[in-house]
Design a protein around this motif. Structure first.
Motif, PDB file in Angstrom:
ATOM      1  N   TRP A  36      -5.745   1.952  -5.232  1.00 50.42           N
ATOM      2  CA  TRP A  36      -6.162   2.373  -3.869  1.00 50.42           C
ATOM      3  C   TRP A  36      -4.918   2.539  -2.856  1.00 50.42           C
ATOM      4  O   TRP A  36      -4.219   1.557  -2.752  1.00 50.42           O
ATOM      5  CB  TRP A  36      -6.863   1.210  -3.381  1.00 50.42           C
ATOM      6  CG  TRP A  36      -8.432   1.069  -3.955  1.00 50.42           C
ATOM      7  CD1 TRP A  36      -8.979   1.870  -4.923  1.00 50.42           C
ATOM      8  CD2 TRP A  36      -9.110   0.108  -3.893  1.00 50.42           C
ATOM      9  NE1 TRP A  36     -10.069   1.501  -5.265  1.00 50.42           N
ATOM     10  CE2 TRP A  36     -10.476   0.421  -4.674  1.00 50.42           C
ATOM     11  CE3 TRP A  36      -9.171  -1.175  -2.817  1.00 50.42           C
ATOM     12  CZ2 TRP A  36     -11.565  -0.745  -4.458  1.00 50.42           C
ATOM     13  CZ3 TRP A  36     -10.617  -1.810  -2.764  1.00 50.42           C
ATOM     14  CH2 TRP A  36     -11.763  -1.708  -3.600  1.00 50.42           C
ATOM     15  N   PRO A  37      -4.878   3.437  -2.115  1.00 51.13           N
ATOM     16  CA  PRO A  37      -3.977   3.615  -0.928  1.00 51.13           C
ATOM     17  C   PRO A  37      -4.284   2.952   0.049  1.00 51.13           C
ATOM     18  O   PRO A  37      -5.411   2.485   0.266  1.00 51.13           O
ATOM     19  CB  PRO A  37      -4.074   5.181  -0.673  1.00 51.13           C
ATOM     20  CG  PRO A  37      -5.312   5.539  -0.997  1.00 51.13           C
ATOM     21  CD  PRO A  37      -5.853   4.850  -2.121  1.00 51.13           C
ATOM     22  N   ALA A  38      -3.303   2.612   0.980  1.00 45.93           N
ATOM     23  CA  ALA A  38      -3.503   1.642   2.168  1.00 45.93           C
ATOM     24  C   ALA A  38      -2.733   2.130   3.196  1.00 45.93           C
ATOM     25  O   ALA A  38      -1.540   2.696   2.987  1.00 45.93           O
ATOM     26  CB  ALA A  38      -3.491   0.463   1.749  1.00 45.93           C
ATOM     27  N   VAL A  39      -2.964   1.637   4.418  1.00 43.30           N
ATOM     28  CA  VAL A  39      -1.946   1.706   5.715  1.00 43.30           C
ATOM     29  C   VAL A  39      -2.493   0.563   6.520  1.00 43.30           C
ATOM     30  O   VAL A  39      -3.693   0.394   6.657  1.00 43.30           O
ATOM     31  CB  VAL A  39      -2.213   3.188   6.278  1.00 43.30           C
ATOM     32  CG1 VAL A  39      -3.434   3.446   6.966  1.00 43.30           C
ATOM     33  CG2 VAL A  39      -0.886   3.348   7.289  1.00 43.30           C
ATOM     34  N   HIS A  40      -1.552   0.202   7.370  1.00 42.32           N
ATOM     35  CA  HIS A  40      -1.851  -0.715   8.361  1.00 42.32           C
ATOM     36  C   HIS A  40      -2.373  -0.013   9.662  1.00 42.32           C
ATOM     37  O   HIS A  40      -1.902   1.114  10.013  1.00 42.32           O
ATOM     38  CB  HIS A  40      -0.373  -1.269   8.926  1.00 42.32           C
ATOM     39  CG  HIS A  40      -0.646  -2.592   9.743  1.00 42.32           C
ATOM     40  ND1 HIS A  40      -1.010  -2.500  11.063  1.00 42.32           N
ATOM     41  CD2 HIS A  40      -0.395  -3.970   9.412  1.00 42.32           C
ATOM     42  CE1 HIS A  40      -1.240  -3.846  11.575  1.00 42.32           C
ATOM     43  NE2 HIS A  40      -0.557  -4.585  10.491  1.00 42.32           N
TER      44      HIS A  40
END
Length: 293
Positions: A195-199
């Motif tokens: 899964w990609p993610a970002v803050h």
């Protein structure tokens, strides 16, 4: 710029409001409750009472501002019918917002999820799915981008499966919530899917940049972590909560089960190059260390 923001008191929206205000913009924030109105005001925005189902309020918000960032989306994922209602509500709201902006040249920034492509990380050039559990959302975003031909500076920021802040948010947050209820930190399948993610604070910067700079009809990826393995995410959750970690049936996640099972890494190379966006906040696995038992 005076900006109308829907969903401005959520995890992503509150970060966006703070980012806009810090860069000298002013914010009119849609608030569906007294509590949301108070939160918006406390953050420095002007609240506008109403919800996505209030077309007159949406028209008023768009008419009174220089641009729109749309972030609001229903949070009931309990059944396919509930998810479909969320999508239908958003579609109707974006139709109203888009029609109000036609011919104005003003920006309309909306969001969707990053697509998944078998065998590789998806890019900004890949289309979003228009079938499956969230296919309706893909069709709506495509229609919003089409408003570029009608004098709207429409653009879409694709958010990864987890937008996180202080250990909460996104699909990883759903895994945490289910782990607390079930007593198992679970993942579907063998957990090798990514899964990609970002803050949230990094996503907020990109949403502001899209508002200020993006050309009409363009698509951007708010991806910091290209792909974290779901079993690694579950392992951190299990350790922080003191729970066993194990594979569980995809049905555990209701209508989101097929999405949870998919390997869906994503790239933001073009976004970084074109808009000069560079994430600076902790990645997902590091941020999950903030989960409290």
């Amino acid at each position: 710029m005076r900006v109308f923001v829907t969903g401005g008191t959520g995890l992503i929206g509150s970060a966006v409001v703070a980012e806009l205000l810090a860069k000298g913009h002013t914010v009119l924030a849609l608030a569906r409750s007294d509590a949301s109105a108070r939160a918006a005001a406390a953050a420095g925005a002007e609240p506008l009472r109403g919800g996505l189902a209030d077309p007159d309020v949406l028209r008023s918000g768009a008419a009174r501002t220089d641009g729109v960032i749309h972030l609001a989306f229903g949070n009931d994922f309990s059944s396919p019918e509930a998810l479909a209602r969320n999508v239908a509500e958003e579609t109707a709201a974006l139709t109203v917002l888009g029609e109000e902006l036609v011919g104005s040249g003003r920006p309309l920034v909306t969001v969707s999820g990053t697509p998944w492509v078998p065998g590789r990380a998806s890019t900004e050039a890949d289309p979003v799915p228009t079938d499956g559990p969230v296919g309706g959302r893909g069709r709506t975003v495509t229609a919003v981008l089409g408003l570029a031909s009608r004098g709207v500076r429409s653009t879409a920021v694709r958010l990864p499966r987890t937008v996180h802040h202080e250990g909460t948010g996104g699909f990883a947050g759903l895994l945490t919530d289910i782990a607390r209820r079930s007593g198992i930190s679970g993942y579907p399948g063998d957990g090798s899917q990514r899964w990609p993610a970002v803050h949230a604070l990094d996503a907020a910067v990109l949403l502001r940049l899209a508002l200020e700079r993006a050309e009409a009809g363009t698509v951007w990826h708010a991806v910091a972590d290209e792909g974290d393995r779901v079993r690694d995410i579950a392992a951190v959750i299990g350790r922080r909560l003191g729970l066993p970690v194990a594979s569980v049936p995809a049905e555990t996640y209701g209508p989101l089960g097929p999405i949870f099972q998919a390997d869906q890494p994503s790239s933001s190379t073009r976004t970084r190059q074109a808009l000069g966006w560079e994430p600076t906040h902790p990645g997902l696995l590091e941020d999950l260390e903030n989960i409290r038992p």
